[in-house]
Design an enzyme around this catalytic site. Sequence first.
Site, PDB file in Angstrom:
ATOM      1  N   ASP A 114      -9.604  -4.792  -6.294  1.00  0.00           N
ATOM      2  CA  ASP A 114      -8.491  -4.240  -4.656  1.00  0.00           C
ATOM      3  C   ASP A 114      -9.343  -2.851  -4.897  1.00  0.00           C
ATOM      4  O   ASP A 114      -9.442  -2.206  -6.469  1.00  0.00           O
ATOM      5  CB  ASP A 114      -6.846  -3.959  -5.170  1.00  0.00           C
ATOM      6  CG  ASP A 114      -7.105  -3.024  -4.116  1.00  0.00           C
ATOM      7  OD1 ASP A 114      -7.112  -2.098  -3.228  1.00  0.00           O
ATOM      8  OD2 ASP A 114      -5.425  -3.063  -3.445  1.00  0.00           O
ATOM      9  N   HIS A 160      -7.526  -5.675  -1.168  1.00  0.00           N
ATOM     10  CA  HIS A 160      -6.190  -5.071  -0.724  1.00  0.00           C
ATOM     11  C   HIS A 160      -5.783  -5.939   0.071  1.00  0.00           C
ATOM     12  O   HIS A 160      -5.327  -6.432   1.171  1.00  0.00           O
ATOM     13  CB  HIS A 160      -6.934  -3.782  -0.197  1.00  0.00           C
ATOM     14  CG  HIS A 160      -5.568  -2.977  -0.055  1.00  0.00           C
ATOM     15  ND1 HIS A 160      -4.813  -2.068  -0.903  1.00  0.00           N
ATOM     16  CD2 HIS A 160      -4.668  -2.213   0.975  1.00  0.00           C
ATOM     17  CE1 HIS A 160      -4.219  -1.460  -0.833  1.00  0.00           C
ATOM     18  NE2 HIS A 160      -3.948  -1.524   0.346  1.00  0.00           N
ATOM     19  N   SER A 170       0.853  -1.403  -0.305  1.00  0.00           N
ATOM     20  CA  SER A 170      -0.261  -0.157   0.123  1.00  0.00           C
ATOM     21  C   SER A 170       0.440   1.198  -0.307  1.00  0.00           C
ATOM     22  O   SER A 170       1.635   1.211  -1.545  1.00  0.00           O
ATOM     23  CB  SER A 170      -1.056  -0.283   0.759  1.00  0.00           C
ATOM     24  OG  SER A 170      -2.217   0.455   1.123  1.00  0.00           O
TER      25      SER A 170
END
Length: 649
Positions: A305, A336, A199
């Site tokens: 995602d 995610h 991320s």
Amino acid sequence: MPTRTRFTIWRPLATAAVTALVAALLTPAAAHATTPRESRPVHSYDNAVREAVWVDTRLDGDGDGRTDRVAVDIVRPREPAEQGRKVPVIMDASPYYSCCGRGNESQRKTYDAQGRVEQMPLFYDNYFVPRGYAVVGVDLAGTNRSDGCVDVGGRSDVLSAKAVVDWLNGRATAYTTRTGTTTTEADWTNGRTGMIGKSWDGTIANGVAATGVKGLRTIVPISAISSWYDYYFQQGAPLYDSGPDWLSHYVNSPDARARCAAVQRKLVEGAPRTGDWTGLWTERDYVEDASKVRASVFLVHGLQDLNVRMKHVGQWWDALAQNGVERKIWLSQTGHVDPFDFRRAAWVETLHRWFDHELLGHDNGIDREPMADIERHPDQWVTSAVWPPKGTRTATLRPAAGEQAGVGTLGLRPGTGTAAFTDDPRLGETDWAAAVDTPTPGKAGFVTGPLARDLRLSGSSRVTVTATPTTATAHLTAVLVDLGPDTIRDYAASGEGITTLTDRTCWGASTTGDSACFKETRAATTEVDHTVVSRGWADLGTHADAGKGAPLTPGKAYRITLDLAATDHVVPKGHRLALIVAGTDRDLIDPPADTPTLTLDLSRTSARVPLVGGAPAFAHATAGHAAAVTPEAAPRDGVRAPREPYRVP
């Protein structure tokens, strides 16, 4: 990267352990007789050196009159330094080490009484330090024990991490304390650095690689952003009801919040909610600097995602390919989620071999194996020698009006007529797909007949529409949908495709303060009748300039092209492929100021879709079916509507 195909056989970890034991029993002469192909856990983790330094970034982000220092926590094997040998570095630069935690168990850094890191989150130090790597955790400027301010992917974020790579290579200054004057050198490392992270952490790896910094040999960005504009907007359509100022405040340390008001103002002023492109977004667009990338890239992302969306993958991957960057990719069915939590054993093995090859120079063959691993069904993976596969070509698919309003066909011949829909912000892609065979006012759907053979989509699509609005503002959504039953990972549930269990497995060595044992997971699945495989959004007001919106004239036709996210999906024989065009995609984009009705000119509307085999493959898959599609009586089940979108990457 070579394109020769061969089957990938993952060696079981038990076999690896036996190999390591045999190697430990070899005489020194025998051990040195062959070139090593795998680093082995021969160093003491319990006796590892744990230290902290503060690297001077040469920036003064908080405006206090002195340059900012970022905290760098280091865990490295003691034995190589004692023997005069230098080690490579695995580095994770993050804003989350104190505020939010890392990994599925939200681990934070912890420290002993002397301020030395006791727990480094994740398994990297437990696993790699005994194998002769140093693991470095960097607090981004403005977070945890660092000076400065978070600027959400801008110069402060990227250059604070780059300064650490420079220090590891002897080009920057570090101090033994946050405010002191005693300097220290990284004389224990050879400077070869690999950056990794999920991320925001992986995003920083992308940004640092895009500076072209020397010494950064590889990056492993997981679920990472490639351009921050595309995290907040897509072609002017807002994806969230907040901007980077909210995110900066969220991760800044309490001290930083008190001193970073000026940075916050710049974030507000530079990121207008109009969705217009500004200089702030240019600074945070790493794709434009892909030509500077020297490092290899091992990219991992979830095809579903909905936080850091797949558009980030397609544009970054294509830019890296155009610049000849060595690349590898894993694409899962998850949202995610870190690969440690959806394919653990294979991930640890592969990452180990990747770092051994890229940082230690071991010729273990990973560079000659297939470029791409793709999860086709939960826990079922396939490989591609290159990605997208050879033979992938763009096919232009054209919607046409059907016998019922809003229920059209999709084929290769130009369509005629019109289709109209009214934006309904209460509905989204799951609602539209469920009613694709039924005339409903909120969408226009176009569907093939049942396929005679499998059809593989691989890469990024583009949908061009000519639309006439009834109001001065309008948003558009285009989605590609696989219509047919399947079992998929439940990416819209809270675990985004995984369920966390209570049992633990261990990956490396442990100490009292830092366990190498983590909770196991399993795939969380759901039965569906349709799957959305690619999405794209736009503000129709950006029809003339993707970087700047303008009011629309009601009754005037506008032509705009929507970029759809990259995907790799096989529509199986017997399923149908659908293109749906609608307005606001509930919970995935915000609605416009008005509630428009839009009329599509089907003769000037098309979808350019990357298919393995191109247009001939589509023609063969759809041969023998009439243009009209018989509507189904009942709505089709998909995943539940996506949860409220994340505002934290």
